[in-house]
Structures are given as C-alpha cells and as structure tokens.
Design a protein around this motif. Sequence first.
Motif, PDB file in Angstrom:
ATOM      1  N   VAL A 153       0.870  -1.182   0.000  1.00 30.29           N
ATOM      2  CA  VAL A 153       0.000   0.000   0.000  1.00 30.29           C
ATOM      3  C   VAL A 153       0.901   1.225   0.000  1.00 30.29           C
ATOM      4  O   VAL A 153       1.863   1.282   0.762  1.00 30.29           O
ATOM      5  N   SER A 154       0.609   2.190  -0.858  1.00 31.35           N
ATOM      6  CA  SER A 154       1.412   3.412  -0.865  1.00 31.35           C
ATOM      7  C   SER A 154       0.714   4.493  -0.042  1.00 31.35           C
ATOM      8  O   SER A 154      -0.517   4.566  -0.018  1.00 31.35           O
ATOM      9  N   LEU A 155       1.510   5.309   0.615  1.00 33.58           N
ATOM     10  CA  LEU A 155       0.963   6.385   1.448  1.00 33.58           C
ATOM     11  C   LEU A 155       1.756   7.675   1.233  1.00 33.58           C
ATOM     12  O   LEU A 155       2.982   7.641   1.130  1.00 33.58           O
ATOM     13  N   THR A 156       1.049   8.804   1.194  1.00 29.45           N
ATOM     14  CA  THR A 156       1.740  10.096   1.148  1.00 29.45           C
ATOM     15  C   THR A 156       2.136  10.486   2.571  1.00 29.45           C
ATOM     16  O   THR A 156       1.677   9.857   3.538  1.00 29.45           O
ATOM     17  N   GLY A 157       2.897  11.564   2.690  1.00 28.66           N
ATOM     18  CA  GLY A 157       3.292  12.043   4.022  1.00 28.66           C
ATOM     19  C   GLY A 157       2.072  12.322   4.888  1.00 28.66           C
ATOM     20  O   GLY A 157       2.025  11.968   6.062  1.00 28.66           O
ATOM     21  N   GLY A 158       1.084  12.967   4.293  1.00 32.58           N
ATOM     22  CA  GLY A 158      -0.140  13.279   5.029  1.00 32.58           C
ATOM     23  C   GLY A 158      -0.848  12.016   5.497  1.00 32.58           C
ATOM     24  O   GLY A 158      -1.332  11.937   6.628  1.00 32.58           O
ATOM     25  N   GLN A 159      -0.893  11.015   4.615  1.00 29.93           N
ATOM     26  CA  GLN A 159      -1.593   9.774   4.983  1.00 29.93           C
ATOM     27  C   GLN A 159      -0.866   8.985   6.065  1.00 29.93           C
ATOM     28  O   GLN A 159      -1.481   8.259   6.836  1.00 29.93           O
ATOM     29  N   ILE A 160       0.464   9.148   6.116  1.00 30.22           N
ATOM     30  CA  ILE A 160       1.200   8.465   7.195  1.00 30.22           C
ATOM     31  C   ILE A 160       1.003   9.220   8.499  1.00 30.22           C
ATOM     32  O   ILE A 160       1.245   8.698   9.576  1.00 30.22           O
ATOM     33  N   GLY A 161       0.604  10.493   8.390  1.00 27.43           N
ATOM     34  CA  GLY A 161       0.506  11.302   9.601  1.00 27.43           C
ATOM     35  C   GLY A 161       1.857  11.864  10.017  1.00 27.43           C
ATOM     36  O   GLY A 161       2.198  11.884  11.195  1.00 27.43           O
ATOM     37  N   ILE A 162       2.642  12.305   9.013  1.00 31.11           N
ATOM     38  CA  ILE A 162       3.896  12.997   9.345  1.00 31.11           C
ATOM     39  C   ILE A 162       3.567  14.479   9.503  1.00 31.11           C
ATOM     40  O   ILE A 162       3.285  15.178   8.528  1.00 31.11           O
ATOM     41  N   ARG A 163       3.506  14.904  10.745  1.00 29.40           N
ATOM     42  CA  ARG A 163       3.176  16.301  11.059  1.00 29.40           C
ATOM     43  C   ARG A 163       4.446  17.114  11.145  1.00 29.40           C
ATOM     44  O   ARG A 163       5.397  16.694  11.814  1.00 29.40           O
ATOM     45  N   THR A 201       1.756   6.278  14.022  1.00 29.91           N
ATOM     46  CA  THR A 201       2.207   5.009  13.455  1.00 29.91           C
ATOM     47  C   THR A 201       1.085   3.971  13.313  1.00 29.91           C
ATOM     48  O   THR A 201       1.298   2.926  12.712  1.00 29.91           O
ATOM     49  N   GLU A 202      -0.111   4.287  13.837  1.00 30.00           N
ATOM     50  CA  GLU A 202      -1.170   3.251  13.891  1.00 30.00           C
ATOM     51  C   GLU A 202      -1.433   2.624  12.527  1.00 30.00           C
ATOM     52  O   GLU A 202      -1.497   1.406  12.380  1.00 30.00           O
ATOM     53  N   ARG A 203      -1.609   3.477  11.539  1.00 31.54           N
ATOM     54  CA  ARG A 203      -2.005   2.961  10.227  1.00 31.54           C
ATOM     55  C   ARG A 203      -0.925   2.061   9.632  1.00 31.54           C
ATOM     56  O   ARG A 203      -1.203   0.988   9.093  1.00 31.54           O
ATOM     57  N   ILE A 204       0.330   2.498   9.770  1.00 30.68           N
ATOM     58  CA  ILE A 204       1.434   1.685   9.234  1.00 30.68           C
ATOM     59  C   ILE A 204       1.470   0.339   9.955  1.00 30.68           C
ATOM     60  O   ILE A 204       1.588  -0.718   9.327  1.00 30.68           O
ATOM     61  N   VAL A 205       1.358   0.396  11.279  1.00 30.74           N
ATOM     62  CA  VAL A 205       1.437  -0.834  12.070  1.00 30.74           C
ATOM     63  C   VAL A 205       0.330  -1.805  11.668  1.00 30.74           C
ATOM     64  O   VAL A 205       0.554  -3.004  11.497  1.00 30.74           O
ATOM     65  N   ARG A 206      -0.880  -1.254  11.469  1.00 32.30           N
ATOM     66  CA  ARG A 206      -2.013  -2.120  11.086  1.00 32.30           C
ATOM     67  C   ARG A 206      -1.750  -2.756   9.710  1.00 32.30           C
ATOM     68  O   ARG A 206      -1.891  -3.964   9.527  1.00 32.30           O
ATOM     69  N   LEU A 207      -1.306  -1.938   8.764  1.00 31.03           N
ATOM     70  CA  LEU A 207      -1.052  -2.474   7.416  1.00 31.03           C
ATOM     71  C   LEU A 207       0.041  -3.541   7.434  1.00 31.03           C
ATOM     72  O   LEU A 207      -0.055  -4.565   6.753  1.00 31.03           O
ATOM     73  N   LEU A 208       1.060  -3.286   8.253  1.00 33.28           N
ATOM     74  CA  LEU A 208       2.156  -4.273   8.340  1.00 33.28           C
ATOM     75  C   LEU A 208       1.629  -5.590   8.906  1.00 33.28           C
ATOM     76  O   LEU A 208       1.980  -6.665   8.429  1.00 33.28           O
ATOM     77  N   GLU A 245      -1.165  -6.767   8.599  1.00 35.20           N
ATOM     78  CA  GLU A 245      -1.958  -7.465   7.579  1.00 35.20           C
ATOM     79  C   GLU A 245      -1.065  -8.088   6.503  1.00 35.20           C
ATOM     80  O   GLU A 245      -1.543  -8.582   5.483  1.00 35.20           O
ATOM     81  N   GLY A 246       0.238  -7.969   6.694  1.00 38.45           N
ATOM     82  CA  GLY A 246       1.159  -8.604   5.757  1.00 38.45           C
ATOM     83  C   GLY A 246       1.519  -7.742   4.553  1.00 38.45           C
ATOM     84  O   GLY A 246       2.140  -8.202   3.592  1.00 38.45           O
ATOM     85  N   LYS A 247       1.166  -6.459   4.616  1.00 34.17           N
ATOM     86  CA  LYS A 247       1.474  -5.582   3.483  1.00 34.17           C
ATOM     87  C   LYS A 247       2.871  -4.976   3.615  1.00 34.17           C
ATOM     88  O   LYS A 247       3.364  -4.764   4.724  1.00 34.17           O
ATOM     89  N   ILE A 248       3.461  -4.713   2.476  1.00 38.34           N
ATOM     90  CA  ILE A 248       4.656  -3.866   2.459  1.00 38.34           C
ATOM     91  C   ILE A 248       4.136  -2.436   2.366  1.00 38.34           C
ATOM     92  O   ILE A 248       3.293  -2.130   1.521  1.00 38.34           O
ATOM     93  N   VAL A 249       4.589  -1.567   3.272  1.00 39.22           N
ATOM     94  CA  VAL A 249       4.062  -0.201   3.290  1.00 39.22           C
ATOM     95  C   VAL A 249       5.052   0.725   2.590  1.00 39.22           C
ATOM     96  O   VAL A 249       6.227   0.801   2.974  1.00 39.22           O
ATOM     97  N   ILE A 250       4.574   1.387   1.554  1.00 41.59           N
ATOM     98  CA  ILE A 250       5.455   2.246   0.754  1.00 41.59           C
ATOM     99  C   ILE A 250       5.156   3.703   1.097  1.00 41.59           C
ATOM    100  O   ILE A 250       4.045   4.191   0.844  1.00 41.59           O
ATOM    101  N   CYS A 251       6.136   4.394   1.681  1.00 35.55           N
ATOM    102  CA  CYS A 251       5.904   5.755   2.162  1.00 35.55           C
ATOM    103  C   CYS A 251       6.631   6.782   1.300  1.00 35.55           C
ATOM    104  O   CYS A 251       7.797   6.583   0.945  1.00 35.55           O
ATOM    105  N   ALA A 252       5.955   7.882   1.040  1.00 34.17           N
ATOM    106  CA  ALA A 252       6.590   8.979   0.296  1.00 34.17           C
ATOM    107  C   ALA A 252       7.595   9.661   1.206  1.00 34.17           C
ATOM    108  O   ALA A 252       7.256  10.086   2.310  1.00 34.17           O
TER     109      ALA A 252
END
Length: 595
Positions: free
Chosen positions: A93-103, A118-125, A127-134
């Motif tokens: 799953v790809s995420l932008t800075g905003g979607q990762i919650g980088i304030r 970090t909640e969203r990243i942790v949940r996606l991980l 679930e077995g996903k590779i998390v792709i962050c901008a």
Amino acid sequence: MSLIVQKFGGTSVADAEKILAAARKAIRAQRDGHQVVVVVSAMGHNTDLLIDLAHQVDEDPPAREMDMLLSTGEQVSVALMAMAVHALGSEAVSLTGGQIGIRTDSSYTKARIRSISTERIVRLLSEGKIVICAGFQGIDEELNITTLGRGGSDTTAVALAAVLNAESCEIYTDVDGVYTTDPRVLPEARRVDIICYDEMLELASLGAGVMHNRSIEFAKKFGVPIHVRSSFSDIPGTYIVRESESDSSPVSGATLTRDEARVTVFGVPDIPGTSLRIFSAIAERRISVDMIVQNVGRSGKADISFTFPRAELKAVLAAVQPVANDLGAGRVEQDDQVSKVSVVGLAMARQAGVAQHMFRALADAGVNIQMITTSEIKISALVDRQHAHAALRAVHSTFQLDQRPNDAKTWDQVRANQHQHPDMTKLVERLRSDQLEALTLTGIELDGDQARITLLGVPDQPGVAAEIFAAVGDAGVFVDMIVQSIDSDDGRTSITFTVRRNALPLALKIARDLQQRHALTAVQHDPEIAKLSVSGIGLRSHTSVAMILFRTLASAGINVQMINTSELQVNVVVASAQSAQALRLLESAFAEYLS
Ligand code: ADP
Ligand code: ASP
Ligand code: MG
C-alpha cells in the motif's frame, strides 16, 4: 517480528526496471521474515526538473506552492513502487506524508517533523502488506503540504525507523557506502565499514551529500543503526553507528562545500548585542551560518565575517543590510566565489597539531586560506573556488584517508553494542510524544582556564598559518579554538587562537618571535577569558540555538568575543569576570531543551 525500513533514492527508482529491482529487495526482506516499510524519493532528477519548471513560471515562487509541487515527485514513485510489488506477487500500500501522519511545522521547503502517527502503518504491516511511504514530505497543522529540504527522504526513512522501533534502516543509493570523501570528486576516496553518528552528522552538515544531515540527528537520538549500501548489488555497505572506525586517526573524513559564500560586515560597533542583531536577522530566515569570525575589536569597531550556502546569498544580504545600516556599521562585502574544505574526526579533540597539519598540506598545494574556524571535531578552511579541488585532495592525502587505519573496527566487532543508551530513555519518550525534531541539548559547560592571543597584520599568503601553528605546536602548546579572518584595509589577515592559561607566557613568546619575523602589526593577548560550551545534537542546523545564545548574553551586557559552531557544540568566549553569570543565564535560557 522484526521491522526494517528500506529507503531508495532518486537514481535507485529512476526507471521501471529499477523500481522493479527495488521492489524485489523489499519482497526478499519480507520473505526473510521482516515487516518492511519502504521509503522512496522522486524518480531520477524529477525534483530538479520540477524546481526548474517552477522558476520558468515564477522567478521567486511562493514556498507553499513550491512544496505542493515538489511533493508530487514522491507521490509518483510510491504509487509505481506499490504497483511493482503487486506485479511481483506481493501486497503493498502506498501512502503520502499526510496519509502516514507525518506532522511538521509550517516552514515550507525546510520543515521539521513534529510527530508521526504510526497506527495505520502498524495495522497495514500486521496485515502482511509492504508499506510504501513517500519520503521528503509531511503536512502542517492546517494540512498544508510541506517538504523537509533537499535530500529529506533520508530523514523520513530514519524518522520512521525511530518511531517504529525498526531493527535497522537501510539506505539504498548509487554508491556502495560512505566514503572518506565524495568518491565522484576524489576517486582515491576509501569506503569505510563503520562511521559514528557524530562524525557523519558533521560531515553531512558540511556537504557530504550521501546522507541528509537531519536523518543522522534522528539516528543518534533514537539509536537507529543505518546501513548505507548500493541499490545495484548485495554487498554490505557502511554502518552508521555509535562507534568510530578508528580511535587513533584524528580525521575520519573530508568534505568540500563547493558553493559557499562569505559576507563581511566591516566596522560594527563592538558592543554587546550587535552580533545578536545580525545573526538573529539571518536565523529568522532559517539559514544556518557556519564559519563565524569576529575580529577582536580595535578602536571600538569589529569586523564580522561568516559563511553560508551560496544559494542563500540574496536572502542573507536582504537580512543583513538593513541591520548594518541601523547599527551604523561600515560596508558590507560579499564573495560568492569561495568554497569550504573541512576535515572531521572525533579523535582530533584529543590530539595536538591536527590544524597545523592541515594548514601545511594546503600551503604545500599552493592554496591560500582566506578564513579558518575550528571546533572540537572539525577544522574548516575557506578557499578560492578555483583551488577547492586541489585543497580537498591535499587534505585527503595528508591525513592518509585513502588508507585503512590499523585499528579500524568492523561492523561485526561493534554489532553487539547497538542498543540504546540507558539514560536516553526519558528523552526519547519526550521526543516521541512531543516534537521529534525538537532541539535536544545534553549540557552546558564552563571552561574558565583559557587565554587568547591575536596576531594582527598577518600576511595573506599560503603557508603563514601553517608556520604559526607549527611554531606553537612544536613548543608543545595545545591550541583550542582558531579563527582567521580578513582585515578591513590592507589585505592582511588576523589570526586569533586560544590556549590553556598556563601556556600563555610560552605562546606569547612564540607570537612575538613571529611578529619580528613577519613584521606583524601587533600581538594582543587576554589572559582572562572563559569558554562556554552548549552541547547537543544538530546545533548548527537548529538556528534557534545561536539566537537564544546571543539574545541571552546581550541582554545581560555580556560581549561575545569569539564563537565557533559544530553540530555537536556551540562555543563562545567571554570575559572571565562575566563567565559565571553567563553560565547561569544560559542554563536558564536553555532549561526547557536540556534532557
Ligand atoms: P540518493 O538519490 O540515493 O539519495 P544522493 O545523490 O543524495 O543519492 O547521495 C549519493 C551521492 O552522494 C553519491 O553519488 C556521491 O557522489 C555523493 N557523496 C558525497 N559525499 C559522499 C561520501 N562521503 N560518501 C559517499 N558518497 C558521497
Ligand atoms: N526528492 C527530494 C530531493 O531530490 C528528496 C530526496 O531525494 O531525498 O531532494
Ligand atoms: Mg540523497
């Protein structure tokens, strides 16, 4: 389950094939049993192209719009990287800075990270996903898109590794590790197995473009081991860790900041508060000045010179000129044809004669030194840009950086030590819940045992600094701070240095001999000075440090006689009589930042 962060820089995702190759590395790590977070930069030179495009439309584009534009580069890469993982049969799953919650704060184009959710990243991980962050981007309070400054994807990667408690952070790039200097500039540069945070931070801040300096602040604060390695092979690269490669080599690396500029404000009234006004005006624009040299005042006037990245020249002049007029100072002179050559090493703090060694090498290469500043772990010389390359080669060679030191350590020898320092825990908790990139100080110290010598009217020729410090060093005198600057009138320079107070008589005798030999105008000395050191992480790039320091001392009428900066320390010299008061004031001014 262990977690690793992998970051791929621009050249490592420059085309479809490279994106697929990067995706394969991520999938392999996942198959090896890790949770994997991938951080990517914009493809190839996309960020440069976007900047160029912006300037074609608007000569002076608003910073907010610049960030809106530049963040698109990374958004392209994350989407393509997620597709590549998908194409290779895994889930991402790809995420932008905003979607990762980088304030971040709202300083567009050089924003600092405040917090990461970090909640969203942790949940996606999970679930077995590779998390792709901008990389390189975040959002401020009002959801405006911000960017972290050029090269900032490294900082995103290490920051994520820190808050996710990653086992390691792998930086995949187009070189196979960290070298003793940029291997594209000097082919004889040597790849090192390990380098310590403090040295890497200083090198990065002085121009070693392989890592974004602020990423190393994170790594050091949170104890994240970084592995810099090639995208195009599987061989191990360089580990950035707590230990230095060698305990005996005084110099670990050399850098060239090619595009540097100098400004000198002549005839500044030498009263407390003047430096404050000049440097506050610059710091407010978040420009870090580096080499700061203030000639010790003669006839109540001082000349203040400092250097900064050449690209900031317009902004610096706009900040300084009105202040200079206001202060009734003399002319403001600029030189944008200069480069800064620096050597960095933790062990130099314990060894005499390192500066002299560097000056001798530059003199032998026929390079004239325009300005010198030293700090506990680095020495910088400002030279004419024409001579920059020769200067770098001369210092690299004189410290034998191309040869592996006999006592060089390897990653295997230090691997076991890479756990967090116990007394960091409280600090780390505070940073996690509050401001990730907040200024972090570790202490303020007073060294009352110092004396100063100033040589005025030193001929501005190659070799003079080398001769002076050879004479002092040969007499066994340990020199602490050194500054050299241009003189106003006659094309001569002045050199000021500090020594232990009990070495003053000997140092003075040598200085007077030199005065005779080189017809120096005068030798001044002051036995009653003290050095105050503010220590911490990322001090030069947190421009607020200099501001608070100058403001605090000026408001108590305490004059700053000398100053030097590194990412680890800011040192100021004041009169002994005022030093105890200065210490108290600084302790209270910086209280909230002390851990
Ligand atoms: P990326 O796009 O992967 O972030 P960068 O261009 O930012 O890559 O950083 C890698 C480059 O840094 C190398 O190609 C090299 O020319 C340069 N560099 C500068 N100093 C050093 C150094 N001391 N060691 C290794 N590389 C360096
Ligand atoms: N794309 C951004 C830049 O070129 C960030 C990065 O590559 O780290 O500066
Ligand atoms: Mg980079």
